[in-house]
Motif scaffolding. Structure first.
Motif, PDB file in Angstrom:
ATOM      1  N   LYS A   4       0.828  -1.206   0.000  1.00 25.89           N
ATOM      2  CA  LYS A   4       0.000   0.000   0.000  1.00 25.89           C
ATOM      3  C   LYS A   4       0.863   1.257   0.000  1.00 25.89           C
ATOM      4  CE  LYS A   4      -3.921   2.089   2.439  1.00 25.89           C
ATOM      5  NZ  LYS A   4      -3.327   3.451   2.560  1.00 25.89           N
ATOM      6  N   SER A   5       2.065   1.165   0.552  1.00 23.20           N
ATOM      7  CA  SER A   5       2.951   2.329   0.591  1.00 23.20           C
ATOM      8  C   SER A   5       3.314   2.801  -0.809  1.00 23.20           C
ATOM      9  CB  SER A   5       4.229   1.992   1.374  1.00 23.20           C
ATOM     10  OG  SER A   5       4.892   0.877   0.788  1.00 23.20           O
ATOM     11  N   LEU A   6       3.386   1.876  -1.768  1.00 17.58           N
ATOM     12  CA  LEU A   6       3.682   2.265  -3.144  1.00 17.58           C
ATOM     13  C   LEU A   6       2.549   3.103  -3.728  1.00 17.58           C
ATOM     14  CD1 LEU A   6       5.688   1.901  -5.519  1.00 17.58           C
ATOM     15  CD2 LEU A   6       4.326  -0.054  -6.225  1.00 17.58           C
ATOM     16  N   ARG A   7       1.323   2.713  -3.442  1.00 16.52           N
ATOM     17  CA  ARG A   7       0.171   3.502  -3.902  1.00 16.52           C
ATOM     18  C   ARG A   7       0.167   4.877  -3.227  1.00 16.52           C
ATOM     19  NH1 ARG A   7      -1.527  -1.791  -3.159  1.00 16.52           N
ATOM     20  NH2 ARG A   7      -2.699  -2.755  -4.863  1.00 16.52           N
ATOM     21  N   ASP A   8       0.397   4.880  -1.930  1.00 14.90           N
ATOM     22  CA  ASP A   8       0.371   6.152  -1.201  1.00 14.90           C
ATOM     23  C   ASP A   8       1.461   7.100  -1.695  1.00 14.90           C
ATOM     24  OD1 ASP A   8      -1.707   5.129   0.269  1.00 14.90           O
ATOM     25  OD2 ASP A   8      -0.435   4.477   1.946  1.00 14.90           O
ATOM     26  N   ALA A   9       2.644   6.575  -1.979  1.00 14.88           N
ATOM     27  CA  ALA A   9       3.733   7.430  -2.468  1.00 14.88           C
ATOM     28  C   ALA A   9       3.392   8.024  -3.823  1.00 14.88           C
ATOM     29  CB  ALA A   9       5.015   6.615  -2.550  1.00 14.88           C
ATOM     30  N   SER A  10       2.797   7.222  -4.704  1.00 17.68           N
ATOM     31  CA  SER A  10       2.427   7.732  -6.018  1.00 17.68           C
ATOM     32  C   SER A  10       1.348   8.800  -5.922  1.00 17.68           C
ATOM     33  CB  SER A  10       1.941   6.575  -6.899  1.00 17.68           C
ATOM     34  OG  SER A  10       1.511   7.048  -8.162  1.00 17.68           O
ATOM     35  N   LEU A  11       0.340   8.553  -5.096  1.00 14.58           N
ATOM     36  CA  LEU A  11      -0.725   9.546  -4.927  1.00 14.58           C
ATOM     37  C   LEU A  11      -0.198  10.820  -4.271  1.00 14.58           C
ATOM     38  CD1 LEU A  11      -3.592   7.169  -3.737  1.00 14.58           C
ATOM     39  CD2 LEU A  11      -3.370   8.247  -5.984  1.00 14.58           C
ATOM     40  N   ALA A  12       0.761  10.682  -3.351  1.00 15.82           N
ATOM     41  CA  ALA A  12       1.321  11.851  -2.681  1.00 15.82           C
ATOM     42  C   ALA A  12       2.105  12.741  -3.637  1.00 15.82           C
ATOM     43  CB  ALA A  12       2.213  11.404  -1.528  1.00 15.82           C
ATOM     44  N   LEU A  13       2.658  12.147  -4.696  1.00 14.45           N
ATOM     45  CA  LEU A  13       3.421  12.918  -5.684  1.00 14.45           C
ATOM     46  C   LEU A  13       2.533  13.547  -6.747  1.00 14.45           C
ATOM     47  CD1 LEU A  13       6.509  10.576  -6.156  1.00 14.45           C
ATOM     48  CD2 LEU A  13       6.422  12.771  -4.950  1.00 14.45           C
ATOM     49  N   GLY A  14       1.225  13.385  -6.614  1.00 16.44           N
ATOM     50  CA  GLY A  14       0.299  14.051  -7.522  1.00 16.44           C
ATOM     51  C   GLY A  14      -0.284  13.187  -8.617  1.00 16.44           C
ATOM     52  N   LEU A  33      -5.768   6.308 -11.539  1.00 22.17           N
ATOM     53  CA  LEU A  33      -5.554   5.549 -12.768  1.00 22.17           C
ATOM     54  C   LEU A  33      -4.076   5.494 -13.121  1.00 22.17           C
ATOM     55  CD1 LEU A  33      -6.673   4.034 -15.205  1.00 22.17           C
ATOM     56  CD2 LEU A  33      -7.021   6.234 -16.340  1.00 22.17           C
ATOM     57  N   GLN A  34      -3.371   6.610 -13.004  1.00 27.07           N
ATOM     58  CA  GLN A  34      -1.934   6.625 -13.283  1.00 27.07           C
ATOM     59  C   GLN A  34      -1.169   5.740 -12.301  1.00 27.07           C
ATOM     60  OE1 GLN A  34      -1.343  10.867 -13.040  1.00 27.07           O
ATOM     61  NE2 GLN A  34      -1.369  11.124 -15.277  1.00 27.07           N
ATOM     62  N   THR A  35      -1.575   5.756 -11.041  1.00 18.73           N
ATOM     63  CA  THR A  35      -0.926   4.906 -10.036  1.00 18.73           C
ATOM     64  C   THR A  35      -1.082   3.435 -10.379  1.00 18.73           C
ATOM     65  OG1 THR A  35      -1.303   6.566  -8.319  1.00 18.73           O
ATOM     66  CG2 THR A  35      -0.899   4.303  -7.598  1.00 18.73           C
TER      67      THR A  35
END
Length: 298
Positions: A178-188, A192-194
């Motif tokens: 889940k940390s991978l998803r959270d990091a991607s979302l945190a970077l904007g 769908l892109q995540t």
């Protein structure tokens, strides 16, 4: 250790532990004997097939069409039909299966409807393959009027392997941290892109492994295709989606049902080819999984 064992005399406790260990050793011995027996029977069957059919395999056998003369018969039509069927089945089942897995794992709400869908997916994965053949006969051959064509066979086999692809793809996606998803979302990045650029690429080795193993099952299935009426004797290769076809398991079934011993030799040779293809698919799955799977730190 239970509370009652704390107040048990030491000699009684040791005696019970000794009985448990004896029972465990007996259980392990019985399980090992069952395993050895099953492996022995399997090796005996494989050895019998190799002994009967290995000498029959040559270039002519691989490039000749079926014939009423066993010495001239080959598996070319069945081999090409199997390849076409698997390619068309993959083109249908993989996008649907992976797409359904992404939706159920990343987008679907956790409600009663989702739980019902998940329960049905698990049940469908364990349904006998002949049931899918009956469904394909009624839906694709009769209702949709596709006749006993390559497309009807591919749709039937897609129904067979679709639950397996969905389940294995969901497990692969669930293993992504889940940390991978959270990091991607945190970077904007958008959701769908995540999913497209991070979740699916990380899960791709396990998804691919599940798909190849599902194809291995479909390649060896005979009951659905026989039930929907696939031909047992085809002296040509399919020239379109609506063309009649045959596959290696059906060709083998046709030869083994004949009384002549020479056709039984052909069937043994066809079984060897089918086993080789199945082993190749499983080897590719293992190789791709080890080659593509890498630590997230890379």
């Amino acid at each position: 250790m239970s509370a009652s064992s704390l107040h048990m005399p030491a000699d009684v406790f040791q005696e019970r532990r000794a009985k448990q260990r004896r029972f465990e050793r007996i259980f392990v011995g019985v399980a090992l004997a069952c395993l050895c027996f099953a492996l022995g029977v399997l090796l005996l069957l494989i050895g019998k097939v190799l002994f009967d059919g290995i000498a029959r395999i040559d270039g002519d056998f691989l490039t000749s069409f079926p014939s009423r003369f066993a010495e001239k018969a080959g598996i070319y039509a069945a081999l090409v039909g199997s390849v076409y069927l698997m390619l068309l089945t993959g083109a249908i089942a993989v996008p649907l299966g992976v797409g359904a897995a992404v939706y159920l794992e990343e987008y679907a709400p956790r409600n009663r409807l989702t739980r019902i869908i998940e329960l049905n997916l698990v049940n469908l994965a364990g349904v006998p393959s002949i049931i899918f053949g009956i469904l394909g006969l009624q839906l694709f051959v009769r209702v949709l009027g596709l006749d006993r064509s390559l497309l009807a066979g591919a749709l039937t086999m897609s129904l067979l392997i679709l639950p397996i692809i969905v389940i294995t793809s969901r497990e692969a996606i669930r293993m992504v941290p889940k940390s991978l998803r959270d990091a991607s979302l945190a970077l904007g990045a958008t959701k769908l892109q995540t999913i497209a650029h991070h979740v699916v690429p990380v899960a791709f080795p396990n998804i691919l492994t599940g798909c190849i193993l599902a194809f291995s099952r479909a390649l060896g299935e005979t009951a659905p295709l026989i039930t929907m009426g696939a031909l047992t004797y085809v002296a040509f290769v399919p020239d379109g989606f609506l063309s009649p076809f045959t596959v290696l398991p059906i060709q083998t079934f046709n030869w083994i049902s004949r009384p002549q011993a020479s056709f039984h030799t052909n069937a043994a040779a066809a079984i060897i080819i089918l086993l080789a293809v199945l082993l190749l698919l499983n080897s590719i799955a293992i190789y791709l999984r080890s080659r593509l799977q890498r630590p997230l730190s890379d």
